[in-house]
Design an enzyme around this catalytic site. Structure first.
Site, mmCIF file in Angstrom:
data_model
loop_
_atom_site.group_PDB
_atom_site.id
_atom_site.type_symbol
_atom_site.label_atom_id
_atom_site.label_comp_id
_atom_site.label_asym_id
_atom_site.label_seq_id
_atom_site.Cartn_x
_atom_site.Cartn_y
_atom_site.Cartn_z
ATOM 1 N N ASN A 73 -5.509 7.103 -5.972
ATOM 2 C CA ASN A 73 -6.205 8.360 -5.623
ATOM 3 C C ASN A 73 -5.481 9.589 -6.166
ATOM 4 O O ASN A 73 -5.150 10.516 -5.452
ATOM 5 C CB ASN A 73 -6.434 8.482 -4.107
ATOM 6 C CG ASN A 73 -5.155 8.568 -3.293
ATOM 7 O OD1 ASN A 73 -4.117 8.026 -3.685
ATOM 8 N ND2 ASN A 73 -5.207 9.237 -2.160
ATOM 9 N N HIS A 81 -10.285 1.209 2.408
ATOM 10 C CA HIS A 81 -10.047 2.234 3.424
ATOM 11 C C HIS A 81 -11.238 2.140 4.370
ATOM 12 O O HIS A 81 -12.330 2.616 4.041
ATOM 13 C CB HIS A 81 -9.924 3.628 2.802
ATOM 14 C CG HIS A 81 -9.677 4.684 3.834
ATOM 15 N ND1 HIS A 81 -8.457 5.300 3.990
ATOM 16 C CD2 HIS A 81 -10.479 5.188 4.805
ATOM 17 C CE1 HIS A 81 -8.523 6.152 5.007
ATOM 18 N NE2 HIS A 81 -9.744 6.106 5.509
ATOM 19 N N HIS A 126 1.384 5.432 -1.806
ATOM 20 C CA HIS A 126 0.967 6.539 -2.668
ATOM 21 C C HIS A 126 2.209 7.082 -3.354
ATOM 22 O O HIS A 126 3.076 7.653 -2.694
ATOM 23 C CB HIS A 126 0.295 7.640 -1.847
ATOM 24 C CG HIS A 126 -0.940 7.159 -1.139
ATOM 25 N ND1 HIS A 126 -2.194 7.274 -1.683
ATOM 26 C CD2 HIS A 126 -1.097 6.512 0.042
ATOM 27 C CE1 HIS A 126 -3.081 6.734 -0.856
ATOM 28 N NE2 HIS A 126 -2.441 6.261 0.199
ATOM 29 N N LEU A 127 2.289 6.888 -4.666
ATOM 30 C CA LEU A 127 3.466 7.368 -5.407
ATOM 31 C C LEU A 127 3.215 8.722 -6.062
ATOM 32 O O LEU A 127 4.143 9.317 -6.611
ATOM 33 C CB LEU A 127 3.905 6.344 -6.460
ATOM 34 C CG LEU A 127 4.479 5.030 -5.918
ATOM 35 C CD1 LEU A 127 4.927 4.132 -7.080
ATOM 36 C CD2 LEU A 127 5.637 5.262 -4.957
ATOM 37 N N ARG A 128 1.962 9.185 -6.037
ATOM 38 C CA ARG A 128 1.623 10.501 -6.604
ATOM 39 C C ARG A 128 1.888 10.564 -8.100
ATOM 40 O O ARG A 128 1.990 9.549 -8.767
ATOM 41 C CB ARG A 128 2.362 11.632 -5.872
ATOM 42 C CG ARG A 128 2.250 11.606 -4.348
ATOM 43 C CD ARG A 128 0.823 11.612 -3.876
ATOM 44 N NE ARG A 128 0.728 11.924 -2.438
ATOM 45 C CZ ARG A 128 -0.309 11.588 -1.696
ATOM 46 N NH1 ARG A 128 -1.320 10.905 -2.198
ATOM 47 N NH2 ARG A 128 -0.353 11.931 -0.421
ATOM 48 N N ASP A 169 1.533 2.773 3.492
ATOM 49 C CA ASP A 169 0.678 3.957 3.327
ATOM 50 C C ASP A 169 1.515 5.233 3.297
ATOM 51 O O ASP A 169 1.071 6.288 3.759
ATOM 52 C CB ASP A 169 -0.403 4.042 4.407
ATOM 53 C CG ASP A 169 -1.560 4.945 3.975
ATOM 54 O OD1 ASP A 169 -1.599 5.347 2.802
ATOM 55 O OD2 ASP A 169 -2.410 5.257 4.822
ATOM 56 N N HIS A 209 3.122 14.681 1.142
ATOM 57 C CA HIS A 209 2.569 15.987 0.774
ATOM 58 C C HIS A 209 3.688 16.995 0.984
ATOM 59 O O HIS A 209 4.449 16.865 1.950
ATOM 60 C CB HIS A 209 1.396 16.378 1.677
ATOM 61 C CG HIS A 209 0.172 15.539 1.508
ATOM 62 N ND1 HIS A 209 -0.739 15.744 0.499
ATOM 63 C CD2 HIS A 209 -0.294 14.488 2.221
ATOM 64 C CE1 HIS A 209 -1.717 14.854 0.600
ATOM 65 N NE2 HIS A 209 -1.472 14.073 1.634
ATOM 66 N N ALA A 222 -3.675 15.187 5.261
ATOM 67 C CA ALA A 222 -3.401 13.933 5.964
ATOM 68 C C ALA A 222 -2.382 13.129 5.182
ATOM 69 O O ALA A 222 -2.472 13.028 3.958
ATOM 70 C CB ALA A 222 -4.688 13.137 6.103
ATOM 71 N N LYS A 261 -9.514 -0.519 -5.268
ATOM 72 C CA LYS A 261 -9.478 0.209 -4.016
ATOM 73 C C LYS A 261 -10.827 0.845 -3.734
ATOM 74 O O LYS A 261 -11.388 1.534 -4.587
ATOM 75 C CB LYS A 261 -8.393 1.301 -4.082
ATOM 76 C CG LYS A 261 -8.270 2.128 -2.825
ATOM 77 C CD LYS A 261 -7.789 1.305 -1.634
ATOM 78 C CE LYS A 261 -7.914 2.064 -0.319
ATOM 79 N NZ LYS A 261 -6.737 2.824 0.023
ATOM 80 N N HIS A 300 -4.227 -0.446 6.324
ATOM 81 C CA HIS A 300 -3.711 0.392 7.409
ATOM 82 C C HIS A 300 -4.568 0.340 8.662
ATOM 83 O O HIS A 300 -5.120 1.353 9.085
ATOM 84 C CB HIS A 300 -3.519 1.837 6.935
ATOM 85 C CG HIS A 300 -4.670 2.429 6.153
ATOM 86 N ND1 HIS A 300 -5.966 2.423 6.596
ATOM 87 C CD2 HIS A 300 -4.702 3.039 4.946
ATOM 88 C CE1 HIS A 300 -6.740 3.004 5.708
ATOM 89 N NE2 HIS A 300 -5.989 3.380 4.692
ATOM 90 N N HIS A 354 0.861 -1.196 0.000
ATOM 91 C CA HIS A 354 0.000 0.000 0.000
ATOM 92 C C HIS A 354 0.892 1.239 0.000
ATOM 93 O O HIS A 354 1.478 1.589 1.012
ATOM 94 C CB HIS A 354 -0.886 0.020 1.255
ATOM 95 C CG HIS A 354 -1.835 1.181 1.319
ATOM 96 N ND1 HIS A 354 -3.160 1.031 1.662
ATOM 97 C CD2 HIS A 354 -1.664 2.506 1.091
ATOM 98 C CE1 HIS A 354 -3.756 2.211 1.646
ATOM 99 N NE2 HIS A 354 -2.860 3.128 1.304
ATOM 100 N N LEU A 409 -4.603 9.633 7.961
ATOM 101 C CA LEU A 409 -5.889 8.950 8.093
ATOM 102 C C LEU A 409 -5.728 7.482 7.717
ATOM 103 O O LEU A 409 -5.067 7.197 6.734
ATOM 104 C CB LEU A 409 -6.931 9.605 7.181
ATOM 105 C CG LEU A 409 -7.367 11.005 7.619
ATOM 106 C CD1 LEU A 409 -8.221 11.660 6.546
ATOM 107 C CD2 LEU A 409 -8.124 10.940 8.942
HETATM 108 N N1 OTD Z 1 -3.202 10.293 3.336
HETATM 109 N N2 OTD Z 1 -4.178 8.452 4.277
HETATM 110 C C1 OTD Z 1 -4.463 7.970 3.045
HETATM 111 C C2 OTD Z 1 -4.184 8.641 1.919
HETATM 112 C C3 OTD Z 1 -3.511 9.817 2.060
HETATM 113 O O1 OTD Z 1 -2.534 11.646 1.174
HETATM 114 C C4 OTD Z 1 -3.072 10.566 0.920
HETATM 115 O O2 OTD Z 1 -3.243 10.110 -0.215
HETATM 116 C C5 OTD Z 1 -5.088 6.691 2.981
HETATM 117 O O3 OTD Z 1 -5.699 6.326 3.964
HETATM 118 O O4 OTD Z 1 -5.007 5.995 1.981
HETATM 119 C C6 OTD Z 1 -3.549 9.601 4.424
HETATM 120 O O5 OTD Z 1 -3.285 10.029 5.548
HETATM 121 ZN ZN ZN Z 2 -3.265 5.104 1.644
HETATM 122 ZN ZN ZN Z 3 -6.642 4.690 3.236
#
Ligand code: OTD
Ligand code: ZN
Ligand code: ZN
Length: 362
Positions: free
Chosen positions: A52, A147, A26-28, A258, A262, A274, A110, A185, A24, A230
């Protein structure tokens, strides 16, 4: 896992593990992708990449294009494989999901309850709306990644995960007993207990930050936005339950960072985003926990074996080595953001000493 002790009673100085995966991350996209992808690729052979983005990845074509951008952001010679996911919406078609899975583009789907976290506005408003998609996924053996938080404003933010399990997850598993589900998570003792008692089709990922911090970290001497993510960190008793679960050797618990970067300006703000950016030292961070719990010999299961077994994917070839070499995590990582503007990221463990260091590949 090979541990080589320096002396008869000494703790090990080296840990060799089969190459791990991050289930899990986030590579943006864009400049941020270029900044963060190498950190994940350095440690992990594969990663389940979250969809996302803005706009979210909802089509096979968008996923193919995103996969190419990820590969282009990797250092030359990298053998990292991104495993892409589809972002479920109220209107996504089961045929698109099935085709993506059949063509090897989508590893999983997802589920974000609408508005649950960053870029979750287009998420699912009611599980009944994706019933056909869930039925198809169950039939073809495609994992659903959840999630697990309700989004109702009247539910206390610290209770949203437990309420989600009760109201939505438990009934979902009854309706779809053959569906493979990963509760992502997890942050509570209730989630640990629920995953344990469920059958082999339910697993959970656990992040490094939820193993290290409880909710006090966000308020230590002032507001600490870099510890805000989160689902939000919970009380100490929950952290202890998560540490016990992660280090237990049970195959239903595995590694998912996770990591959610940012820019510092977006974190340290009146309405901070978050997400915790832990990718640069994720494995070292987990190793610290496993050592503190006297369970270093179980790190390989958590990091490299349980995930592939659940997903039905082959184990990675090759190994990585962690060396006992205390080092201080930099307080900031400097890079370029959109349009070439300077961007700082604050990594998890900023300014702290970690005991283990990932050895560079020889
Ligand atoms: N931030 N939690 C999650 C995603 C992001 O910035 C995000 O993409 C998540 O729960 O997948 C979080 O704190
Ligand atoms: Zn996540
Ligand atoms: Zn999540």
């Amino acid at each position: 896992m090979a541990a080589s002790p320096a002396g008869s009673n000494a703790s090990p100085q080296n840990l060799r593990l089969r190459r791990p995966d991050d289930w899990h991350v986030h590579l943006r996209d864009g400049a941020l992708l270029e900044l963060v992808a190498p950190a994940t690729a350095r440690t992990f052979a594969r990663a389940i990449v979250m969809p996302n983005l803005s706009p979210p990845i909802t089509t096979v074509a968008a996923a193919v294009a995103y996969g190419a951008r990820i590969r282009a952001a990797l250092p030359e010679g990298s053998r990292f494989t991104p495993l892409l996911t589809a972002y479920l919406t109220d209107t996504i078609a089961a045929e698109e999901i099935e085709r993506g899975h059949r063509e090897g583009v989508f590893t999983a789907c997802k589920l974000y309850p609408a508005h649950a976290t960053t870029n979750a506005a287009a998420g699912v408003t009611d599980l009944a709306r994706i019933e056909a998609v869930l039925t198809a996924m169950e039939r073809i053996g495609m994992p659903l990644l959840i999630h697990g938080e309700v989004t109702d404003a009247e539910i206390d933010i610290f209770d949203r995960e437990a309420v989600f399990i009760e109201r939505h997850l438990a009934p979902l598993l009854v309706r779809h007993p053959g569906l493979k589900v990963v509760l992502e998570h997890i942050t509570t003792a209730e989630s640990v207990a629920f995953v344990r008692q469920a059958g082999p089709n339910l697993a959970a990922t656990i992040t490094p930050h939820h193993l290290h911090i409880n909710r006090n970290a966000m308020f230590q001497g002032g507001l600490r936005p870099n510890f805000y993510c989160l689902p939000v960190a919970k009380r100490e008793r929950h952290r202890l339950a998560l540490r016990q679960a992660a280090t237990s050797g049970e195959p239903c618990f595995f590694l998912g960072t996770d990591s959610a970067p940012h820019p510092r300006s977006a974190k340290e703000s009146a309405c901070g985003c978050a997400g915790i950016y832990n990718a640069p030292h994720a494995l070292e961070s987990y190793a610290e926990v496993f050592e503190q719990e006297g369970a270093l010999e179980r790190l390989e299961g958590f990091a490299s074996l349980h995930g592939p077994a659940f997903y039905g994917l082959p184990l990675n070839e090759g190994t990585i080595t962690l060396v006992r070499e205390p080092h201080t995590v930099p307080p900031r990582l400097h890079g370029q953001g959109e349009g070439g503007a300077a961007t700082d990221l604050v990594p998890f463990h900023a300014g702290q000493v970690l005991q283990w260091r990932l050895a560079e590949e020889g």
